[in-house]
Design a protein around this motif. Structure first.
Motif, mmCIF file in Angstrom:
data_model
loop_
_atom_site.group_PDB
_atom_site.id
_atom_site.type_symbol
_atom_site.label_atom_id
_atom_site.label_comp_id
_atom_site.label_asym_id
_atom_site.label_seq_id
_atom_site.Cartn_x
_atom_site.Cartn_y
_atom_site.Cartn_z
ATOM 1 N N ILE A 126 -4.757 -0.131 6.532
ATOM 2 C CA ILE A 126 -5.376 0.077 4.978
ATOM 3 C C ILE A 126 -4.248 0.498 4.318
ATOM 4 O O ILE A 126 -4.279 -0.081 3.205
ATOM 5 C CB ILE A 126 -6.620 0.936 5.088
ATOM 6 N N ALA A 127 -3.555 1.684 4.833
ATOM 7 C CA ALA A 127 -2.642 2.030 3.968
ATOM 8 C C ALA A 127 -1.350 1.115 3.779
ATOM 9 O O ALA A 127 -0.844 0.924 2.375
ATOM 10 C CB ALA A 127 -1.746 3.389 4.579
ATOM 11 N N ALA A 128 -1.072 0.481 4.828
ATOM 12 C CA ALA A 128 -0.140 -0.769 4.818
ATOM 13 C C ALA A 128 -0.630 -1.886 3.702
ATOM 14 O O ALA A 128 0.317 -2.399 2.896
ATOM 15 C CB ALA A 128 0.352 -1.125 6.022
ATOM 16 N N SER A 129 -1.895 -2.052 3.751
ATOM 17 C CA SER A 129 -2.306 -3.274 3.018
ATOM 18 C C SER A 129 -2.279 -2.976 1.582
ATOM 19 O O SER A 129 -1.936 -3.748 0.525
ATOM 20 C CB SER A 129 -3.872 -3.519 3.371
ATOM 21 N N MET A 130 -2.610 -1.565 1.320
ATOM 22 C CA MET A 130 -2.395 -0.903 -0.009
ATOM 23 C C MET A 130 -1.069 -1.109 -0.616
ATOM 24 O O MET A 130 -0.906 -1.686 -1.730
ATOM 25 C CB MET A 130 -3.039 0.512 -0.104
ATOM 26 N N CYS A 131 -0.005 -0.625 0.234
ATOM 27 C CA CYS A 131 1.421 -1.065 -0.178
ATOM 28 C C CYS A 131 1.827 -2.348 -0.653
ATOM 29 O O CYS A 131 2.501 -2.659 -1.623
ATOM 30 C CB CYS A 131 2.265 -0.441 0.914
ATOM 31 N N LEU A 132 1.427 -3.364 0.509
ATOM 32 C CA LEU A 132 1.899 -4.596 0.110
ATOM 33 C C LEU A 132 1.335 -5.219 -0.977
ATOM 34 O O LEU A 132 1.858 -5.935 -1.829
ATOM 35 C CB LEU A 132 1.269 -5.349 1.453
ATOM 36 N N LEU A 133 -0.274 -4.937 -1.456
ATOM 37 C CA LEU A 133 -0.880 -5.449 -2.219
ATOM 38 C C LEU A 133 -0.422 -4.954 -3.763
ATOM 39 O O LEU A 133 -0.212 -5.713 -4.281
ATOM 40 C CB LEU A 133 -2.531 -5.189 -2.396
ATOM 41 N N ALA A 134 0.088 -3.586 -3.481
ATOM 42 C CA ALA A 134 0.541 -2.938 -4.896
ATOM 43 C C ALA A 134 1.885 -3.766 -5.157
ATOM 44 O O ALA A 134 2.309 -4.218 -6.238
ATOM 45 C CB ALA A 134 1.098 -1.626 -4.530
ATOM 46 N N LEU A 135 2.905 -3.995 -3.945
ATOM 47 C CA LEU A 135 4.123 -4.926 -4.416
ATOM 48 C C LEU A 135 3.988 -6.100 -4.783
ATOM 49 O O LEU A 135 4.544 -6.606 -5.756
ATOM 50 C CB LEU A 135 4.553 -5.011 -2.754
ATOM 51 N N GLN A 136 2.912 -6.924 -4.347
ATOM 52 C CA GLN A 136 2.452 -8.114 -5.166
ATOM 53 C C GLN A 136 2.089 -8.153 -6.687
ATOM 54 O O GLN A 136 2.469 -8.748 -7.345
ATOM 55 C CB GLN A 136 1.272 -8.748 -4.438
ATOM 56 N N ILE A 164 -1.376 0.752 -14.974
ATOM 57 C CA ILE A 164 -1.235 2.000 -14.355
ATOM 58 C C ILE A 164 -1.648 1.778 -12.830
ATOM 59 O O ILE A 164 -1.098 2.174 -11.763
ATOM 60 C CB ILE A 164 -2.175 3.119 -14.786
ATOM 61 N N TYR A 165 -2.777 0.931 -12.529
ATOM 62 C CA TYR A 165 -3.413 0.658 -11.306
ATOM 63 C C TYR A 165 -2.363 0.394 -10.182
ATOM 64 O O TYR A 165 -2.644 0.953 -9.216
ATOM 65 C CB TYR A 165 -4.303 -0.581 -11.526
ATOM 66 N N PRO A 166 -1.628 -0.693 -10.625
ATOM 67 C CA PRO A 166 -0.631 -1.066 -9.283
ATOM 68 C C PRO A 166 0.307 0.214 -8.719
ATOM 69 O O PRO A 166 0.373 0.329 -7.544
ATOM 70 C CB PRO A 166 0.170 -2.156 -9.545
ATOM 71 N N TRP A 167 0.743 0.860 -9.646
ATOM 72 C CA TRP A 167 1.425 2.107 -9.151
ATOM 73 C C TRP A 167 0.500 2.946 -8.586
ATOM 74 O O TRP A 167 1.219 3.634 -7.470
ATOM 75 C CB TRP A 167 1.990 2.750 -10.474
ATOM 76 N N ALA A 168 -0.637 3.456 -8.866
ATOM 77 C CA ALA A 168 -1.584 4.336 -8.419
ATOM 78 C C ALA A 168 -1.820 3.785 -6.911
ATOM 79 O O ALA A 168 -1.776 4.425 -5.975
ATOM 80 C CB ALA A 168 -2.685 4.328 -9.089
ATOM 81 N N GLU A 169 -1.984 2.726 -6.894
ATOM 82 C CA GLU A 169 -2.557 1.845 -5.608
ATOM 83 C C GLU A 169 -1.186 2.071 -4.557
ATOM 84 O O GLU A 169 -1.269 2.495 -3.336
ATOM 85 C CB GLU A 169 -2.721 0.544 -5.586
ATOM 86 N N GLY A 170 0.139 1.779 -5.024
ATOM 87 C CA GLY A 170 1.113 2.021 -4.231
ATOM 88 C C GLY A 170 1.718 3.383 -3.874
ATOM 89 O O GLY A 170 1.934 3.762 -2.572
ATOM 90 N N VAL A 171 1.389 4.320 -4.761
ATOM 91 C CA VAL A 171 1.546 5.711 -4.471
ATOM 92 C C VAL A 171 0.588 6.231 -3.448
ATOM 93 O O VAL A 171 0.844 6.799 -2.204
ATOM 94 C CB VAL A 171 1.499 6.508 -5.646
ATOM 95 N N ALA A 172 -0.842 5.933 -3.603
ATOM 96 C CA ALA A 172 -1.680 6.220 -2.591
ATOM 97 C C ALA A 172 -1.434 5.613 -1.410
ATOM 98 O O ALA A 172 -1.743 6.538 -0.304
ATOM 99 C CB ALA A 172 -3.190 5.893 -3.189
ATOM 100 N N GLY A 173 -1.017 4.481 -1.121
ATOM 101 C CA GLY A 173 -0.801 3.697 0.238
ATOM 102 C C GLY A 173 0.420 4.579 0.757
ATOM 103 O O GLY A 173 0.341 4.850 2.118
ATOM 104 N N VAL A 174 1.401 4.785 0.119
ATOM 105 C CA VAL A 174 2.440 5.447 0.708
ATOM 106 C C VAL A 174 2.204 6.812 1.378
ATOM 107 O O VAL A 174 2.589 7.174 2.408
ATOM 108 C CB VAL A 174 3.806 5.375 -0.380
ATOM 109 N N LEU A 175 1.350 7.519 0.610
ATOM 110 C CA LEU A 175 1.173 8.954 1.046
ATOM 111 C C LEU A 175 -0.072 8.841 1.981
ATOM 112 O O LEU A 175 0.288 9.321 3.049
ATOM 113 C CB LEU A 175 0.449 9.689 -0.183
ATOM 114 N N MET A 176 -0.671 7.924 2.276
ATOM 115 C CA MET A 176 -1.616 7.714 3.302
ATOM 116 C C MET A 176 -0.810 7.394 4.607
ATOM 117 O O MET A 176 -1.333 7.802 5.645
ATOM 118 C CB MET A 176 -2.729 6.721 2.871
ATOM 119 N N LEU A 177 0.275 6.414 4.352
ATOM 120 C CA LEU A 177 0.855 6.019 5.556
ATOM 121 C C LEU A 177 1.689 7.115 6.032
ATOM 122 O O LEU A 177 2.119 7.104 7.280
ATOM 123 C CB LEU A 177 1.807 4.651 5.116
#
Length: 245
Positions: A126-136, A164-177
């Motif tokens: 889930i965390a990795a998916s969030m990071c990759l989705l944010a990157l897209q 703001i959304y993609p940055w928030a998703e990316g930060v949350a994904g990295v922290l979760m990972l």
């Protein structure tokens, strides 16, 4: 492969440009058994003269046994192959992204623990998916935000939220990972995931709107619906799990 006949192709091969469609057409012809006469158009003047002579607008142009077939897509049709419609809806980008996220999560687990623990695998997935989705999304934030405005309830009221959304998703994904700063990652994921899930459910299943999903970027042809709903539910569920755990 059995030789089918003779083919001639006229394609642009210049010092600063080699036509990729011409290369693909040559490869197709050879793989289907044609003897290929490969003619290079080495200047803009030569290309323009060829177009005037044959009354065509584009190159490459393919001829088989003396009959003009047309360009790369025409060749594919002639060979009985499908031609991709750039406007057609597809789930391919999402399938590729989730498959890569799963593979990365398994690799991290194997490296870190020497095994693939199911619970950790799901968390990392889930965390990795969030990071990759944010990157897209971050590849072209403006395009994403514009498409996002079409269905997200918060973005429709606060336009800047789309940026703001993609940055928030990316930060949350990295922290979760990383398993760090849960007090930041979990609330962020819960808020954006919860609002996103409600927005998608309303747009698709209540309002019955047919929209493209911004989940893999603003230029995607992925239909809004199950995939985007899954993305947001995963984020919210992961946030709740982290808070409970």
């Amino acid at each position: 492969m059995t030789r089918h006949g003779n083919a001639a192709i006229y394609r642009m091969v210049m010092d600063k440009h080699v036509c990729p469609w011409g290369l693909r057409a040559v490869d197709l012809l050879k793989r289907h058994g044609y003897a290929v006469e490969d003619h290079h158009l080495t200047s803009r003047d030569a290309t323009d003269a060829f177009k005037r002579q044959h009354d065509v607008r584009t190159t490459p142009q393919i001829f088989i046994d003396g009959r003009r077939i047309g360009g790369h897509d025409d060749l594919r049709r002639h060979l009985g192959l499908s031609v991709r419609d750039p406007k057609a809806t597809t789930y391919r980008p999402v399938i590729a992204l989730f498959a890569m996220a799963l593979a990365m999560s398994a690799a991290i687990g194997w490296t870190a623990e020497g095994m693939i623990a199911p619970v950790m695998l799901v968390e990392r997935f889930i965390a990795a998916s969030m990071c990759l989705l944010a990157l897209q999304k971050l590849r072209d934030v403006d395009s994403f935000a514009t498409m996002f405005l079409g269905y997200d309830l918060l973005a429709a009221r606060w336009v800047r939220y789309g940026w703001i959304y993609p940055w928030a998703e990316g930060v949350a994904g990295v922290l979760m990972l990383a398993g760090a700063l849960t007090w930041i990652a979990a609330p962020v994921a819960l808020v954006i995931g919860g609002i996103g899930a409600v927005s998608v459910f309303k747009a698709v299943y209540l309002d019955r709107r047919e929209l493209k999903c911004a989940c893999v970027g603003g230029d995607s042809n992925v239909p809004l619906g199950f995939v985007s709903l899954t993305e947001n539910v995963m984020m919210a569920a992961m946030a709740v799990w982290m808070l409970v755990r």
